[in-house]
Design a protein around this motif. Structure first.
Motif, PDB file in Angstrom:
ATOM      1  N   UNK A  74     -32.811   7.640 -28.177  1.00 47.05           N
ATOM      2  CA  UNK A  74     -33.581   6.451 -27.789  1.00 47.05           C
ATOM      3  C   UNK A  74     -33.516   5.324 -28.810  1.00 47.05           C
ATOM      4  N   UNK A  75     -32.944   5.589 -29.974  1.00 47.73           N
ATOM      5  CA  UNK A  75     -32.884   4.508 -30.947  1.00 47.73           C
ATOM      6  C   UNK A  75     -32.217   4.950 -32.224  1.00 47.73           C
ATOM      7  N   UNK A  76     -32.142   4.026 -33.174  1.00 43.70           N
ATOM      8  CA  UNK A  76     -31.521   4.352 -34.442  1.00 43.70           C
ATOM      9  C   UNK A  76     -31.364   3.150 -35.323  1.00 43.70           C
TER      10      UNK A  76
ATOM     11  N   UNK B 233     -29.338  -2.504 -38.512  1.00 47.26           N
ATOM     12  CA  UNK B 233     -29.677  -2.988 -37.171  1.00 47.26           C
ATOM     13  C   UNK B 233     -30.362  -1.902 -36.378  1.00 47.26           C
ATOM     14  N   UNK B 234     -31.424  -2.263 -35.725  1.00 44.35           N
ATOM     15  CA  UNK B 234     -32.152  -1.309 -34.905  1.00 44.35           C
ATOM     16  C   UNK B 234     -31.451  -1.161 -33.561  1.00 44.35           C
ATOM     17  N   UNK B 235     -31.348   0.068 -33.139  1.00 41.71           N
ATOM     18  CA  UNK B 235     -30.797   0.343 -31.821  1.00 41.71           C
ATOM     19  C   UNK B 235     -31.903   0.971 -31.000  1.00 41.71           C
ATOM     20  N   UNK B 236     -32.170   0.446 -29.847  1.00 39.36           N
ATOM     21  CA  UNK B 236     -33.199   1.057 -29.020  1.00 39.36           C
ATOM     22  C   UNK B 236     -32.751   1.097 -27.573  1.00 39.36           C
TER      23      UNK B 236
END
Lengths: 354, 354
Positions: free
Chosen positions: A142-144, B1-4
């Protein structure tokens, strides 16, 4: 080493018992040195007296739902090896920590620390490995986050995975729930992952058809819980430090003894051969697709059948039992009558295994 | 960088649009290159079309409770700097990602990748910093993990923090909720963290009394939500890439324009001086204790008063507003009449800032 502070009650800093002047590889190996670091430094400062240092996940009660939370950093070398890669390991490792906490894995977060200059193809391969492993494990990423560090750092990449799962309400696994007479179940052959990594590094001259056992153990755990949830008293995935370290933790935390039947523990020839060559005990070698369960004796047969019924669980076996004595000790008894003490892992014979 | 990936719907791999042959520092800097990496590689493989790459946290609905989940790796150099350290940053960074997702931080997991040979005192200082920051932020560290890598790796240590929070049920912050006329609120002076790190490295000759702004913004967010929850349409903490990048993301995602009043944005003399010396825009410099909120115009005054009433929020200001035009663009208007386009961060002028 996993750190879990189920209930925090910070101890005064004067209680820091960790006296090693610097951090060594062994402090990350999952054995005795890791335990000293966690109990002597992390626990007094972060968690306190009630910390359970080797639990695989923390639990959080929220509006009546019990959540399991866990996180692990992966620094395995090389990044890819027979049977898997760092990305697959990062998913399965966290999924398995949730699974042995009796939690259905729900969501993962994945962060990367990437070395400047690595080929995009190398990163893409790991992102694909993560996506595939997550799909197989039935869990969503769901994210990272991504950070990049200068050339010469991070050996290509480090991957950290955090996971959230929902704890099966029928279970209350804990070392304190374990009773004398309980049976120790192991899901399959041991040492495949650790020895595969060793061979992949070319550190020893040995030709062997061996693959990492990296996989989600959740299907086996799910089947076990469906068959015997209330009778499952303790579970653990024997990664760093191997089966020996996991069971020594159990012996210590439960103040009971564990007596293993040496012949019941499945070890492939290639693993046994490499261990003999290197003077290692297969019980100390890391696994990434096995789990241990301690079950009430009356439920042992049903538990075993349940695990064996799952593809990949066919080699599950009862490998020993819990006894009143010798307290806080793990013994292995051989068929011909000899009995040896099985200690926790000391030092770090196989660094950067996961 | 945020990944969502709020809602995953994996795109076919043929849709990978990331063509850079290798990974560079800029891909971790939070600006345009990071966005290309996330949108062109991570999103198609892990999350798919509906991914919101720059959201600070993912949300997970569980038995009627909305959870926010977030994770970040920290690789800041040096480990300690005026006003904070990597441990403090790791707690506050994750707490703030939850806060600007309108979530009360509940629990953190912290993992370490430690360089073999670092002094125990160095590790202890960071564990203490984590414990103290967690206490101040009112959040519990419930677990973690430790790995050790050989000398020459990891610059002492990398720290990864994952966090779980409970989303305020009164809010639905999203770029799609933003309307023309909405006011842009900023909690305080910008650029302190990034320039502090730059000075701490001794890269430029400049004497300045400057400290990182690292802190939990949750108290300010809590006060804001108490005063105007339903009227808060969007929040973000402008870390890597700064205020400019965060607002460009908003402009892009909302398809609206943002017009800033240059004079309303507080910048300390030391930050302005360093930026002039280096040809940097303070709007691109990372912050670790500020947040942006977009609020409905009718609620702007109450929102501002609510943030200002919290210790540390006294310098909050309305710095601009959302407009229909110029769509997908951020402009800054100066008092004397000039107007300039404020772009996202390109490249990585200040690597390893968090």
């Amino acid at each position: 080493m996993k750190t879990t502070a189920a209930q925090a009650s910070a101890a005064p800093a004067s209680q820091l018992r960790f006296r090693d002047p610097q951090i060594e590889m062994a402090h990350g190996a999952g054995g005795k040195a890791s335990r000293r670091l966690v109990e002597g430094l992390f626990a007094p400062l972060l968690g306190g007296a009630l910390l359970e240092p080797l639990a695989d996940a923390a639990t959080l009660e929220l509006d009546g739902t019990r959540l399991a939370l866990t996180a692990d950093s992966f620094v395995v070398r090389p990044l890819r090896f027979p049977g898997g890669s760092i990305g697959e390991l990062a998913v399965n490792g966290t999924v398995n920590d949730l699974a042995v906490s009796a939690a259905r894995p729900l969501a993962l977060l994945v962060t990367f620390v990437i070395e400047e200059g690595i080929a995009t193809a190398t990163l893409e391969a790991e992102v694909r490995a993560i996506a595939d492993a997550a799909r197989r494990a039935g869990v969503e990423v769901v994210g990272g986050d991504t950070k990049v560090v200068e050339r010469g750092n991070a050996d290509g990449m480090y991957v950290t995975t955090a996971g959230v799962g929902r704890v099966d309400p029928r279970t209350r696994c804990a070392a304190s729930a374990v009773r004398p007479g309980d049976q120790v179940l192991l899901s399959g052959p041991i040492g495949d992952h650790g020895i595969t990594i060793l061979l992949a590094r070319g550190d020893i001259e040995l030709e062997a058809e061996l693959r990492s056992d990296t996989r989600s153990v959740y299907p086996m755990v799910e089947s076990l819980l469906a068959a015997a949830a209330a009778d499952v008293h303790w579970m653990r995935d024997p990664t760093r430090g191997g089966v020996a370290t996991a069971l020594n933790e159990l012996a210590r935390d439960s103040r009971l003894g564990v007596v293993l039947v040496e012949e019941a523990i499945s070890v492939r020839d290639a693993v046994r051969g490499a261990c003999e060559l290197l003077g290692l005990d297969p019980l100390h070698i890391a696994n990434e697709g096995q789990f241990l369960a301690v079950v009430a004796p009356a439920a042992a047969e049903a538990a075993l059948a349940a695990v064996r019924s799952v593809p990949g669980g066919e080699a599950a076996a009862i490998i020993g039992e819990v006894r009143e004595q010798p307290a806080r000790t793990v013994l292995a008894a051989a068929a011909y009558g000899g009995t040896r003490v099985v200690d926790m892992l000391v030092g770090d014979p196989l660094p950067r295994i996961c």
